[in-house]
Design a protein around this motif. Structure first.
Motif: not given
Length: 196
Positions: A118-130, A141-150
Motif C-alpha cells: 500500500d501507498r497511503v495518504l493520511i487525512v485528518d481534520d486538524f494538525l495541532a500537537t500531531g 510503518k508497522d504495516a510496512g506500507a509507504h506513507l506518501v504524506g499527510v
C-alpha cells in the motif's frame, strides 16, 4: 483553500489561543459540498503518488477521508479508538493522546486492510500537537506500507505537530494554516502558489 479560510473566519469560534471550534460546518454539523471540495483538493495535491489507501482516525476525519478516497477512486480506512467485538483478527495499534479530550487511547487497524504493497495518504481534520497523526504514521510503518504524506484540513501552525512530522520526513499539505488566533481574530499563513 480560500473558501475554507473564509468559513473558518465566518463560522468558526475561537475559544482560546489554542482551541478552535468548527462544529458548525466541519466536525459536528457538516457542509457536504465543502467536504467534497476538500477531498478533491487533497486528491489534486497528491496526484501522481499512486495512492492505494486513505487512512484517518474516527470520528472527525472520516468524512474528509471518504471525500478524498472518492476523488482518488481508492478505499479509505479509519483507525478505531475502541476495539469492537467484531474486530477479531490481528491489528496494528498505537497509543494516541487526545488534546481536546485529555485522554490517551489505543487506536487500531486490522492487518487485513493494510500491507506493504500500500501507498497511503493520511487525512485528518486538524494538525495541532500531531499525536493522532504520529500514531497513524507508526501504524503505517508497522504495516510496512509507504506513507506518501499527510493532508490536514486545518493546521494550527503555532503548535508542534508539523515539526514532529517534518522531523520524521513526512510531507504535509494543510488547506488552512493558522499562524495565531484569539477571540479578536484568526491569522493565516499565506502560502506561495506552487509554480509549474
Amino acid at each position: 483553500m480560500k473558501e475554507l479560510q473564509e468559513r473558518i473566519v465566518q463560522d468558526g469560534k475561537v475559544l482560546s489561543a489554542s482551541v478552535l471550534k468548527v462544529d458548525a460546518f466541519l466536525n459536528h454539523q457538516v457542509d457536504p459540498q465543502l467536504t467534497m471540495k476538500i477531498g478533491q483538493r487533497f486528491a489534486e495535491l497528491f496526484a501522481g503518488e499512486k495512492i492505494t489507501k486513505v487512512v484517518t482516525i474516527e470520528a472527525s476525519g472520516i468524512h474528509f477521508a471518504m471525500a478524498t478516497s472518492f476523488a482518488l477512486g481508492v478505499p479509505f480506512i479509519y483507525a478505531k479508538k475502541k476495539k469492537a467485538v467484531t474486530l477479531t483478527e490481528e491489528v496494528y495499534s498505537a497509543p494516541v493522546h487526545s488534546f481536546t479530550r485529555q485522554e490517551t487511547y489505543q487506536i487500531s487497524v486490522s492487518r487485513q486492510y493494510l500491507s506493504k504493497e500500500d501507498r497511503v495518504l493520511i487525512v485528518d481534520d486538524f494538525l495541532a500537537t500531531g499525536a493522532a497523526l504520529v500514531g497513524l504514521t507508526n501504524i503505517i510503518k508497522d504495516a510496512g506500507a509507504h506513507l506518501v504524506g499527510v493532508g490536514a484540513v486545518i493546521e494550527k501552525s503555532f503548535q508542534e505537530g508539523r515539526g514532529l512530522l517534518e522531523q520524521a520526513g513526512v510531507r504535509i499539505e494543510s488547506l488552512a494554516r493558522i499562524e495565531s488566533m484569539s477571540p479578536e481574530g484568526i491569522h493565516f499563513i499565506q502560502e506561495e502558489p506552487a509554480r509549474v
